[in-house]
Design an enzyme around this catalytic site. Sequence first.
Site, PDB file in Angstrom:
ATOM      1  N   TYR A 254     -45.163 -31.903 -17.533  1.00  0.00           N
ATOM      2  CA  TYR A 254     -44.783 -31.896 -16.196  1.00  0.00           C
ATOM      3  C   TYR A 254     -44.748 -33.220 -15.558  1.00  0.00           C
ATOM      4  O   TYR A 254     -43.817 -33.711 -15.282  1.00  0.00           O
ATOM      5  CB  TYR A 254     -45.554 -30.917 -15.330  1.00  0.00           C
TER       6      TYR A 254
ATOM      7  N   LYS B  22     -41.361 -35.741 -15.098  1.00  0.00           N
ATOM      8  CA  LYS B  22     -41.302 -36.441 -13.960  1.00  0.00           C
ATOM      9  C   LYS B  22     -41.203 -37.824 -13.634  1.00  0.00           C
ATOM     10  O   LYS B  22     -40.494 -38.560 -13.164  1.00  0.00           O
ATOM     11  CB  LYS B  22     -42.250 -35.760 -12.828  1.00  0.00           C
TER      12      LYS B  22
END
Length: 441
Positions: free
Chosen positions: A237, A241
């Site tokens: 994640y 990002k």
Amino acid sequence: MEFSSILPFLKNRTILITGATGFLAKIYIEKILRVQPNVKKLYLLLRAGDTKSALSRFNNEVISKDLFGVLKDQRGANFTSFISDKITIVPGDVTCENLGINDLNLSHEIFTEVDVVINLAATTKFDERYDVALGINTLGPMHVLNFAKTCGKLKVLLHVSTAYVCGEREGVILEKPFNLGDTLNGTSGLDINAEKQLIEERLKELNAENVSAKSITSAMKDLGIQRARKYGWPNTYAFTKAMGEMLIGIFKQNIPLVIIRPTIITSTYKEPFPGWLEGVRNIDSFVVGYGKGRIKCIPGDPHSIVDLIPADMVVNAMIAATVAHADEPDTHIIYHVGSSMANPVSYSSLQDFGLHYFTKNPWNGEDGKPTIVVKAMQLSSMAIFQRYMKIRYLIPLKVLYIVNAILCQYFGDIYRNLRRKVMFLMRLVELFSPYIFFKGM
């Protein structure tokens, strides 16, 4: 910035919002419609193949939520017509060029009308499939940027990232943008195109081996974690990002760009009412497990600060930042939205709050009886946690495995069920360890 100066800016504005069924997006949509009913239009991009399925998702996953109760009371009998007038549903997909919008007339309409683009599309699973996470969190923002560049009236693009793109740093963490290819551990060679190619090659290999869909998912999850840790990020994640930030930062050109990096987002603080939360999110899984009496030990440094931020405060920051930096072509600004500097909450305090709350408001078990909670054992480091798990669960599990083998799988179901729960807990703690032992602010 005074709230009174924000409302006039929003009047007669047209806003494109991606990821419109997400937790934060719902709160953003509700807020805009409630505080500035004279907003011209909200275009909501939903992942869907056609208008019918997109509208179904909007009705079932957005507007039907209790969150919109205050707005419904405000508008009364006119609520449905108000929503129809202010909102246009756009079927599409941020992983595709042109955001996957197939209706050329609708695309032209958006290009012509949109003043503000808000990118909220994301997958927030720490161990998401690498191909899925790269498509949404890394390539998705680039597709949104390219779309925004075609909008003739655009005043600002706001992209929501995460504070944890910083990795596992300590101390005060600055609001510093990433350059293309930057890594957190100094390892060279990060190339987003190469990462994309690596995924494609791995998927070809797996398909050639005729492995199951479950095995492909597992392999893609493992690949994401491996690549993230190679370059210093704790999970897929945060890694994807961060790469998304790199792309839009490098290729923004003259687009006014604002990046919001929230910390751990919790339920609403005040608006539209206190305590609205949707489902069990991230750290909530520990809270729920403790309240149900399933978690007897709490891993985490008691002195670490758990940086929590209510969702409505994040939305307020988004709106304020949008207005503050509209029509600033050279803008590339980043805001951290968190609480650790102004109102730090220690991990030990969070545990005390949990004990106090579930003592006064016990969780009713399946038998209808209240669950009695006690102060959980504190495991202040990963080494202590691993040692505890080995003594408390892994060694007994190994003994059960041997006994089960001797008795011709007599305890097979018990063994498999216990092993599944133990492995799940260890995986959960491994994924959350960068946050429950976090030293930054």
